[in-house]
Scaffold this active site. Structure first.
Site: not given
Lengths: 419, 419
Positions: A132, A204, A229-230, A378
């Site tokens: 990312f 990460d 937040y995922k 995705r």
């Protein structure tokens, strides 16, 4: 697992699902299948009540005293302890604070500080070209700030991690599950390899925490960061976290040395003295409403058996892949997520030349996934609140969008920001 | 102003107060006088509804789509525009994000980057020994990271700003209103002096925004940062802001170069390309519940006539000082806040050898101020929701605590964190 190739099979699997009851802990919107929990998790039913307690009682009524009486000042560490438990953080400590990007800067600064003491000639930071991007951007910002011979080395298809690990490498920054492909690193083996080459590792965990069992302690990890937040359902932009192995925590300063990380923050001294322990990874005052609300999602995650969660996650992603291949064979869909269970996180990605329009059409038909450049559809398969039938129905919607060419409608061709 | 030395005078002044109606915009707790709005502002009545809309509608129902439909991604810039208006930011731009500490790091990095192009020999950062410590700590962290001959020079009673400004100075970091004493810098004259000496200035507005009229544009300021949870009533730990003059914004990168500051954040490119304009001061994903809730306080502040606010603020702080001197003359109280109106922000600080116990006793008697090392009683006089009679009653409570020696009670001697 036996293939579940009818909808009835999926309904039966939902009935047997030992995690099915967790769905009721969340407010899921009616009439849609939400396959984007890998980007923004859903709303825990208890989250609004927690936010309102912070707003009315703690802020509105108890005001400044809440720093002590409601232990606001301790909240980053208290929630950090819970997150550490969730990621098997024995032998290290965690604090919930700031953003993943900032925590990458902090850990990279600290890791380079340690290496400058132990191996001053090691001045290369290794990261993944397919990472990312913010991980790369933060490393670039750090290297640019240091301005003294550090460089970023990117691994990719042409340069493997094995090839990249030489005597110049100080730190390796890897994402456990790739945001685009869903590819999962073997954390223990990879950590061991990196350390054998004399480097430190920063993991990460953004796309793995809450979906993949993690054992930082037993993998002997050096540093880890991630967001909440995922798969942790902490709320939009809820604070991130940083975890540091005990053997490193007091050896290095992190560069963002604000007053919350000071040993004696209320003595108002002129010089910075880093707190002993993980508090030194704090910088400034944290957004309490977002932080407190996030804890609700962490608490739910802590209740869940991580092995059962992983089993269901793999069954669902495997089901998704099988159904796509079985039911939508005649379209230019390319699976870019590994088929091997031990190489896969909890989302599935497919390339399609018209991926952008296909995703817009799919969303209009009630299945929310997301689109990532280039051409990638995705699908986040969150085992905590999705069932087998959801997967069946989502694939069926995708089949209709492709077979009936619904994506060709003009309104799905218009490009706009898709996050 | 005619001295208001009776409570009746104060009641009359409250009746004439053109800002009195703003008190109803806030939920103030019953039975206390809150003189700590300079540390944590109070709860706007509309804030909970805003938070609940973000939680239920935007997060819970609209989920990932809210990044676009509810313009979450634009929120830091949209709120930043409002803050810029509030601080007279013509000729510059503002974004609401992260914490003051982090924004100091960003602006200091950018300012040093500009100076390294224009005046590479200038390698001194000037700051105030009496500054809120995080400003010094962040400068220390930046200088330590740069590791190439930069140094921090502190101004104080022994070394004035005039003495400190030589050809080595790159950047000066000043706080417009001192957190402890309430002393107010003359922003325009000081900025002009710093720039005439070849340096750039960063103003920390934490203790002035929302209480003192600010005109960054007409003062030709280079950079400014500040928080929103004090006089702006944004909520505990609500995100901070950063303002940069147009002439600087595209000249320098800030070091915390995360994906939110990228020119094309969704193209997922490997290299960082800073956004044109103020967006480049963003780093990572922002805490949306805290950020959106904060906007309510900013909106109220924008309604208020800043001149009337300043007039009332000065009347209240002046009244506080006069009443203390008139009514509590026989105690070892030392005023450390300037008497001159144009040198004073919106809080008043008094030293007392037993300051810690005195403040604890005062809080127990319904007047909430705070204590700062060493020996400082600090009283935030927030003109938006306090009246003249509140000031009279607060001083009367302080008189009782001192005259009746209420502070000697054992429970007020116990040290604990006071924020």
């Amino acid at each position: 697992m036996t293939p579940l190739l009818t909808r009835e099979d999926c309904l039966s699997a939902d009935e047997r699902d030992p995690l099915a009851m967790y769905r009721n802990r969340f407010d899921l919107p009616e009439g849609i299948i939400y396959l984007d929990g890998n980007s923004l998790g859903v709303l825990p039913r208890d989250a609004a009540a927690r936010a309102n307690r912070v707003i009315h009682q703690e802020w509105g009524t108890d005001l400044i005293g809440s720093w002590n009486t409601h232990r606001w000042f301790e909240m980053p560490v208290r929630i950090g302890e819970k997150i550490s438990e969730l990621i098997g953080g024995t032998g290290g400590a965690c604090v919930a604070t700031d953003t993943t990007s900032l925590n990458i800067f902090k850990t990279l600064g600290a890791a380079l500080d340690i290496q400058s003491q132990d191996h001053p000639r090691r001045r290369v930071v290794v990261a993944e070209r397919e990472s990312f991007p913010t991980d790369l951007y933060m490393a670039e910002g750090m290297i640019r700030t240091l301005d003294s011979g550090y460089e970023l080395r990117l691994i990719d298809d042409a340069l493997t991690l094995d090839d990249a690990l030489d005597d110049d490498v100080a730190v390796v920054l890897l994402t456990q599950v790739n945001y685009r492909t869903g590819r999962l690193w073997d954390m223990a083996a990879t950590t061991s390899k990196i350390q054998a080459a004399g480097a430190l590792v920063i993991w990460d965990l953004c796309h793995s925490i809450g979906a993949v069992p993690i054992a930082l302690g037993s993998a002997n990890v050096d540093f880890a960061v991630g967001c909440t937040y995922k798969y942790l359902n902490g709320g939009p932009g809820s604070p991130a976290f940083v975890w540091v192995a005990d053997r490193h925590v007091n050896r290095a300063r992190q560069p963002l040395s604000g007053w919350w990380g000071h040993q004696k923050p209320f003595e108002m001294t002129v010089r910075y003295e880093p707190s002993t322990g993980i508090r030194r990874y704090l910088t400034g005052t944290q957004p309490m409403i977002s932080l407190a609300t996030m804890e609700v999602g962490v608490d739910i995650a802590l209740e869940v058996d991580q092995t059962a969660l992983r089993t269901k996650s793999l069954e669902l992603t495997s089901l998704f892949i099988s159904l796509v291949e079985e039911r939508i064979p005649h379209h230019p869909l390319t699976l870019i997520t590994p088929r091997q269970d031990d190489e896969r996180g909890s989302h599935v990605s497919l390339r399609h030349p018209e991926g952008f329009a296909v995703m817009k059409a799919l969303i209009a038909n009630g299945v929310i996934g997301d689109y990532r450049e280039p051409e990638v559809l995705r699908f986040g398969i969150t085992p905590l609140y999705l069932g087998y039938t959801d997967v069946w129905d989502a694939v069926e919607a995708l089949r209709r969008v492709l077979d009936e060419e619904l994506w060709r409608a003009p309104e799905f061709q218009i490009r706009g920001a898709v996050t």
